[in-house]
Design a protein around this motif. Structure first.
Motif, PDB file in Angstrom:
ATOM      1  N   ILE A  35     125.011  55.471  21.221  1.00 13.29           N
ATOM      2  CA  ILE A  35     124.665  55.634  22.638  1.00 13.29           C
ATOM      3  C   ILE A  35     125.870  56.250  23.326  1.00 13.29           C
ATOM      4  CG2 ILE A  35     124.017  54.481  24.778  1.00 13.29           C
ATOM      5  CD1 ILE A  35     122.705  52.304  23.129  1.00 13.29           C
ATOM      6  N   ILE A  36     125.714  57.460  23.834  1.00 22.46           N
ATOM      7  CA  ILE A  36     126.824  58.189  24.433  1.00 22.46           C
ATOM      8  C   ILE A  36     126.474  58.608  25.857  1.00 22.46           C
ATOM      9  CG2 ILE A  36     127.684  59.019  22.208  1.00 22.46           C
ATOM     10  CD1 ILE A  36     126.349  61.727  22.822  1.00 22.46           C
ATOM     11  N   LEU A 207     121.524  60.127  18.021  1.00 22.43           N
ATOM     12  CA  LEU A 207     122.253  59.947  19.271  1.00 22.43           C
ATOM     13  C   LEU A 207     121.272  59.724  20.419  1.00 22.43           C
ATOM     14  CD1 LEU A 207     124.978  62.771  19.101  1.00 22.43           C
ATOM     15  CD2 LEU A 207     125.321  60.312  18.754  1.00 22.43           C
ATOM     16  N   LEU A 208     121.698  58.883  21.350  1.00 19.72           N
ATOM     17  CA  LEU A 208     120.969  58.693  22.602  1.00 19.72           C
ATOM     18  C   LEU A 208     121.952  58.993  23.726  1.00 19.72           C
ATOM     19  CD1 LEU A 208     118.497  55.872  23.513  1.00 19.72           C
ATOM     20  CD2 LEU A 208     120.270  56.555  25.129  1.00 19.72           C
ATOM     21  N   LEU A 209     121.667  60.027  24.490  1.00 18.01           N
ATOM     22  CA  LEU A 209     122.549  60.495  25.560  1.00 18.01           C
ATOM     23  C   LEU A 209     121.961  60.098  26.903  1.00 18.01           C
ATOM     24  CD1 LEU A 209     124.932  62.302  26.569  1.00 18.01           C
ATOM     25  CD2 LEU A 209     123.350  64.244  26.435  1.00 18.01           C
ATOM     26  N   ILE A 210     122.728  59.343  27.684  1.00 20.87           N
ATOM     27  CA  ILE A 210     122.235  58.915  28.997  1.00 20.87           C
ATOM     28  C   ILE A 210     123.260  59.190  30.086  1.00 20.87           C
ATOM     29  CG2 ILE A 210     120.703  57.108  28.109  1.00 20.87           C
ATOM     30  CD1 ILE A 210     122.813  55.047  28.950  1.00 20.87           C
ATOM     31  N   ASN A 211     122.752  59.345  31.286  1.00 18.60           N
ATOM     32  CA  ASN A 211     123.531  59.298  32.507  1.00 18.60           C
ATOM     33  C   ASN A 211     122.612  58.719  33.580  1.00 18.60           C
ATOM     34  OD1 ASN A 211     125.306  59.464  34.582  1.00 18.60           O
ATOM     35  ND2 ASN A 211     125.745  61.659  34.350  1.00 18.60           N
ATOM     36  N   ARG A 212     122.442  57.398  33.488  1.00 17.93           N
ATOM     37  CA  ARG A 212     121.518  56.608  34.312  1.00 17.93           C
ATOM     38  C   ARG A 212     120.054  56.827  33.948  1.00 17.93           C
ATOM     39  NH1 ARG A 212     124.263  54.013  38.368  1.00 17.93           N
ATOM     40  NH2 ARG A 212     126.347  54.833  38.783  1.00 17.93           N
ATOM     41  N   GLU A 213     119.763  57.958  33.326  1.00 16.19           N
ATOM     42  CA  GLU A 213     118.436  58.205  32.764  1.00 16.19           C
ATOM     43  C   GLU A 213     118.614  58.870  31.408  1.00 16.19           C
ATOM     44  OE1 GLU A 213     116.139  61.101  34.963  1.00 16.19           O
ATOM     45  OE2 GLU A 213     117.965  61.919  35.844  1.00 16.19           O
ATOM     46  N   LEU A 214     117.575  58.876  30.628  1.00 17.00           N
ATOM     47  CA  LEU A 214     117.655  59.442  29.286  1.00 17.00           C
ATOM     48  C   LEU A 214     117.755  60.966  29.368  1.00 17.00           C
ATOM     49  CD1 LEU A 214     117.535  58.729  26.251  1.00 17.00           C
ATOM     50  CD2 LEU A 214     115.074  59.106  26.368  1.00 17.00           C
TER      51      LEU A 214
END
Length: 247
Positions: A35-36, A207-214
């Protein structure tokens, strides 16, 4: 094949402020997921919400088609080091023994075979010689290896680790990632909150890339692309160039 982790429409907020919104993904068993995302993106919030360590506003989460409550004994969690009381009067072996409690019960005394198993888990992480030490006497890398041993002692199917490589030496980091890869190869599902993008390609297969949302979810090649990474890191182009992502 049923999903090891199934998340649908997850929302989380703190004091009325949205921390995560509209997170949906499905992860099959045997994957090693990183999770990045940038600082403050909600990486730790996500892992805690999945495990119901913090409340969810809405959304459905299942592990192996069961709720967290139903499968709790099969889920091992390694928190961030700064969430642990290192002054607590407990030895290294006693710490690892805690990993056996979900199976034997909190009010039952560990048996000889439980103690032998805990010691074997310490050997796997290279910490058996420290079994009598108080956990606060260890270095950061040694502490992290002990808590990984505690997770191994649980004999879980799903492993969640929150920033396991922060503040650890290179030798401990190599030991930890090799064990996580081995767990994945054995069919276990491993999810890791991770901040060092320069190692993401070597450490994870998903990988799962988030910035408050997917922002992105999939194989490393699918997510670790300039146009996808830029959506999460936005104006941090200089930082992205430093880790080898061309923007």
């Amino acid at each position: 094949m049923s999903s090891a982790i199934q998340v649908e429409d997850l929302y989380v907020s703190y004091h009325g402020n949205t921390a995560l919104k509209d997170v949906t993904f499905s992860l099959e068993a045997g994957n090693l997921l990183g999770i990045i995302g940038p600082n403050g993106a909600g990486k730790s919030t996500l892992i805690k919400a999945l495990l119901q360590l913090i409340p969810r506003d809405k959304g459905q989460v299942t592990f192996l088609d069961k709720t967290v409550k139903e499968i709790r004994k099969q889920v091992a969690y390694v928190p961030q080091r700064n969430d642990i009381d290192w002054d607590f009067p407990i030895t290294v072996l006693e710490t690892v023994l805690l990993g056996t409690y979900p199976k034997i019960g909190m009010f039952k005394r560990p048996k000889k075979n439980d103690k032998e198993w805990a010691y074997e888990c310490l050997k796997e992480v290279g910490m058996e010689q420290f079994y009598k030490r108080q956990i606060g006497e260890l270095s950061g890398g040694q502490q992290q290896r002990v808590f990984l041993a505690r997770a191994l002692a649980q004999k879980a199917e799903l492993f969640f680790l929150d920033e396991p490589f922060v503040g650890v030496d290179l030798g401990s980091e190599e030991t930890i990632i090799n064990i996580l890869k081995r767990l994945s190869n054995q069919g276990k599902t491993v999810t890791v909150v991770h901040h060092d993008l320069s190692k993401a390609e070597n450490y994870f297969n998903k990988l799962l890339l988030i910035n408050r949302e997917l922002i992105g979810f999939g194989s490393v090649n699918e997510v670790f692309r300039p146009e996808i990474m830029a959506k999460a890191y936005k104006g941090q182009f200089a930082f992205m160039k430093e880790i080898g992502v061309s923007v």
